[in-house]
Design a protein around this motif. Structure first.
Motif, PDB file in Angstrom:
ATOM      1  N   LEU A 154      -0.656  15.860  15.240  1.00  0.00           N
ATOM      2  CA  LEU A 154      -0.735  16.766  16.390  1.00  0.00           C
ATOM      3  C   LEU A 154       0.587  16.830  17.136  1.00  0.00           C
ATOM      4  O   LEU A 154       1.054  17.912  17.516  1.00  0.00           O
ATOM      5  N   ILE A 155       1.217  15.673  17.343  1.00  0.00           N
ATOM      6  CA  ILE A 155       2.513  15.639  18.029  1.00  0.00           C
ATOM      7  C   ILE A 155       3.557  16.397  17.207  1.00  0.00           C
ATOM      8  O   ILE A 155       4.346  17.191  17.735  1.00  0.00           O
ATOM      9  N   SER A 156       3.557  16.166  15.893  1.00  0.00           N
ATOM     10  CA  SER A 156       4.517  16.830  15.022  1.00  0.00           C
ATOM     11  C   SER A 156       4.349  18.349  15.054  1.00  0.00           C
ATOM     12  O   SER A 156       5.337  19.091  15.114  1.00  0.00           O
ATOM     13  N   THR A 157       3.104  18.816  15.051  1.00  0.00           N
ATOM     14  CA  THR A 157       2.849  20.257  15.082  1.00  0.00           C
ATOM     15  C   THR A 157       3.307  20.867  16.397  1.00  0.00           C
ATOM     16  O   THR A 157       3.918  21.947  16.425  1.00  0.00           O
ATOM     17  N   LEU A 158       3.037  20.190  17.493  1.00  0.00           N
ATOM     18  CA  LEU A 158       3.474  20.678  18.803  1.00  0.00           C
ATOM     19  C   LEU A 158       4.996  20.765  18.866  1.00  0.00           C
ATOM     20  O   LEU A 158       5.558  21.753  19.366  1.00  0.00           O
ATOM     21  N   GLN A 159       5.663  19.748  18.371  1.00  0.00           N
ATOM     22  CA  GLN A 159       7.128  19.766  18.374  1.00  0.00           C
ATOM     23  C   GLN A 159       7.676  20.905  17.521  1.00  0.00           C
ATOM     24  O   GLN A 159       8.636  21.572  17.911  1.00  0.00           O
ATOM     25  N   ARG A 160       7.052  21.129  16.380  1.00  0.00           N
ATOM     26  CA  ARG A 160       7.491  22.217  15.505  1.00  0.00           C
ATOM     27  C   ARG A 160       7.328  23.582  16.195  1.00  0.00           C
ATOM     28  O   ARG A 160       8.121  24.500  15.964  1.00  0.00           O
ATOM     29  N   ASN A 161       6.317  23.685  17.057  1.00  0.00           N
ATOM     30  CA  ASN A 161       6.098  24.930  17.802  1.00  0.00           C
ATOM     31  C   ASN A 161       6.883  24.981  19.112  1.00  0.00           C
ATOM     32  O   ASN A 161       6.675  25.881  19.924  1.00  0.00           O
ATOM     33  N   LYS A 162       7.776  23.991  19.312  1.00  0.00           N
ATOM     34  CA  LYS A 162       8.689  23.959  20.466  1.00  0.00           C
ATOM     35  C   LYS A 162       7.990  23.685  21.801  1.00  0.00           C
ATOM     36  O   LYS A 162       8.421  24.148  22.861  1.00  0.00           O
ATOM     37  N   VAL A 163       6.908  22.919  21.746  1.00  0.00           N
ATOM     38  CA  VAL A 163       6.259  22.436  22.961  1.00  0.00           C
ATOM     39  C   VAL A 163       6.882  21.096  23.338  1.00  0.00           C
ATOM     40  O   VAL A 163       7.044  20.217  22.484  1.00  0.00           O
ATOM     41  N   ASN A 164       7.234  20.933  24.605  1.00  0.00           N
ATOM     42  CA  ASN A 164       7.781  19.666  25.088  1.00  0.00           C
ATOM     43  C   ASN A 164       6.646  18.644  25.181  1.00  0.00           C
ATOM     44  O   ASN A 164       5.716  18.811  25.971  1.00  0.00           O
ATOM     45  N   VAL A 165       6.734  17.579  24.377  1.00  0.00           N
ATOM     46  CA  VAL A 165       5.670  16.569  24.345  1.00  0.00           C
ATOM     47  C   VAL A 165       6.141  15.230  24.906  1.00  0.00           C
ATOM     48  O   VAL A 165       5.533  14.190  24.647  1.00  0.00           O
ATOM     49  N   ASP A 166       7.229  15.242  25.666  1.00  0.00           N
ATOM     50  CA  ASP A 166       7.757  13.989  26.216  1.00  0.00           C
ATOM     51  C   ASP A 166       6.737  13.271  27.089  1.00  0.00           C
ATOM     52  O   ASP A 166       6.808  12.040  27.255  1.00  0.00           O
ATOM     53  N   ASP A 167       5.804  14.019  27.666  1.00  0.00           N
ATOM     54  CA  ASP A 167       4.822  13.413  28.562  1.00  0.00           C
ATOM     55  C   ASP A 167       3.425  13.381  27.957  1.00  0.00           C
ATOM     56  O   ASP A 167       2.426  13.305  28.674  1.00  0.00           O
ATOM     57  N   VAL A 168       3.358  13.415  26.630  1.00  0.00           N
ATOM     58  CA  VAL A 168       2.088  13.171  25.946  1.00  0.00           C
ATOM     59  C   VAL A 168       1.962  11.663  25.724  1.00  0.00           C
ATOM     60  O   VAL A 168       2.806  11.042  25.091  1.00  0.00           O
ATOM     61  N   LYS A 169       0.920  11.102  26.262  1.00  0.00           N
ATOM     62  CA  LYS A 169       0.676   9.659  26.218  1.00  0.00           C
ATOM     63  C   LYS A 169       0.059   9.262  24.872  1.00  0.00           C
ATOM     64  O   LYS A 169      -0.688  10.037  24.278  1.00  0.00           O
ATOM     65  N   ARG A 170       0.376   8.070  24.384  1.00  0.00           N
ATOM     66  CA  ARG A 170      -0.229   7.544  23.163  1.00  0.00           C
ATOM     67  C   ARG A 170      -1.111   6.355  23.527  1.00  0.00           C
ATOM     68  O   ARG A 170      -0.647   5.384  24.129  1.00  0.00           O
ATOM     69  N   SER A 171      -2.378   6.419  23.176  1.00  0.00           N
ATOM     70  CA  SER A 171      -3.322   5.346  23.471  1.00  0.00           C
ATOM     71  C   SER A 171      -3.454   4.412  22.273  1.00  0.00           C
ATOM     72  O   SER A 171      -3.678   4.855  21.141  1.00  0.00           O
ATOM     73  N   LYS A 172      -3.304   3.118  22.539  1.00  0.00           N
ATOM     74  CA  LYS A 172      -3.475   2.115  21.489  1.00  0.00           C
ATOM     75  C   LYS A 172      -4.936   1.736  21.287  1.00  0.00           C
ATOM     76  O   LYS A 172      -5.311   1.197  20.245  1.00  0.00           O
ATOM     77  N   SER A 173      -5.776   2.025  22.290  1.00  0.00           N
ATOM     78  CA  SER A 173      -7.157   1.546  22.260  1.00  0.00           C
ATOM     79  C   SER A 173      -8.186   2.599  21.851  1.00  0.00           C
ATOM     80  O   SER A 173      -9.326   2.263  21.528  1.00  0.00           O
ATOM     81  N   THR A 174      -7.797   3.863  21.852  1.00  0.00           N
ATOM     82  CA  THR A 174      -8.762   4.939  21.611  1.00  0.00           C
ATOM     83  C   THR A 174      -8.206   5.937  20.610  1.00  0.00           C
ATOM     84  O   THR A 174      -7.036   6.295  20.656  1.00  0.00           O
ATOM     85  N   ARG A 175      -9.062   6.401  19.726  1.00  0.00           N
ATOM     86  CA  ARG A 175      -8.632   7.359  18.706  1.00  0.00           C
ATOM     87  C   ARG A 175      -8.418   8.752  19.300  1.00  0.00           C
ATOM     88  O   ARG A 175      -8.987   9.108  20.333  1.00  0.00           O
TER      89      ARG A 175
END
Length: 306
Positions: free
Chosen positions: A68-89
């Protein structure tokens, strides 16, 4: 810049001839894994339409999150503030699309539920620079409200897509500058079953009575009604042959935000958004089916010739 606060999901899409009834087994035509989530879809629409856009959301530290992050980046969406959770899928949606292109969805929110008020507060500088905020209701309610409060603090116009309907609260309505419900969400909000233009206007009047002065009642094949402080206009539908309605509403929301950020009136922005969503439903995939600005311009030109 446009800021989107919302969900990021992997859609698992099954295409069938007809929906199974309770207890039935039916055979599907094909199965696809498609990047989705209302927040991610709306951010993608903004980016494909040529706007700088930042997405604030949360995914898991898992293969779905990576894709999902890779697709957003490819579409030129800024994902610097997308959080990654270690505890939840990562959030996942089971989508069924039938031969009429209508869809039903079962949402497992997953990491979307981990996006919290603190994550919003850490993005104050982003809100300061924004020309519009887009929010929906697939993340915790208090997180949505905090985003709206920050936007209001910095004078940023707030567009609320009240979906899913079950997440709507009076407090969210209080902070929204513009609300864009479909027929199902309108009925949930107002108790009015929108069947034509007049009933859509009645629903918009009701929304104004509870504090929402600007609304767009989306009526699918009947077009939409734009309502601003007692004045309204019916936007005629654009006739197309639909193949996939997933993310049609998200494309509409993103396009509306783009046009408003350019200084267009709400009516002009609604007409542009109708063009974008009409083109989207002729294409498969949530994010991959969202058109670019050049494609929308070509589509508009082809309609004008007709």
């Amino acid at each position: 810049m446009i800021t989107v606060v919302g969900s990021i999901n992997m859609d698992i899409v099954a295409f069938v001839n007809s929906y199974p009834q309770h207890g039935d087994t039916v055979f599907g035509d094909k199965l696809e894994f498609s990047p989705g989530g209302k927040g991610a879809n709306q951010a993608t629409a903004c980016a494909k339409l040529g706007k700088a856009v930042t997405l604030i959301g949360c995914v898991g530290e898992d293969p779905f999150g990576d894709r999902l992050i890779s697709t957003l980046q490819r579409n030129k969406v800024n994902v610097d503030d997308v959080k990654r959770s270690k505890s939840t899928r990562t959030g996942t949606v089971l989508v069924t699309v039938d031969e009429s292109a209508a869809n039903t969805m079962l949402v497992v929110q997953g990491a979307n539920e981990q996006l919290n008020i603190g994550d919003i507060e850490s993005c104050r500088e982003i809100f300061k620079k924004s020309k519009a905020l887009l929010v929906q209701l697939e993340i915790p309610g208090e997180t949505v409200i905090q985003a709206m409060i920050l936007a209001r603090e910095y004078g940023v116009p707030i567009i609320l897509d009240p979906a899913p309907a079950q997440g709507i609260t009076a407090e969210a309505l209080k902070y929204a500058d513009i609300i864009i419900p479909n027929r199902q969400e309108t009925k949930y909000l107002t108790g009015i079953d929108v069947k034509d233009v007049q009933s859509a206007v009645e629903a918009a009047v009701y929304l104004e009575s509870i504090g929402v002065e600007k609304s767009i009642i989306k009526m699918a094949e009947m077009g939409s009604v734009v309502y601003v402080k007692g004045q309204w206009e019916h936007i005629e539908p654009i006739r197309v042959i639909p193949v996939d309605t997933v993310a049609a509403g998200d494309s509409y929301a993103g396009a509306l935000a783009c046009a408003l950020a350019d200084g267009e009136s709400l009516v002009a922005a609604a007409k542009f958004a109708s063009m974008v969503s009409a083109l989207k439903v002729t294409r498969f995939g949530a994010q991959e089916g969202i058109p670019t600005l050049a494609e929308v311009q070509d589509f508009c030109a082809s309609i004008s010739k007709d």
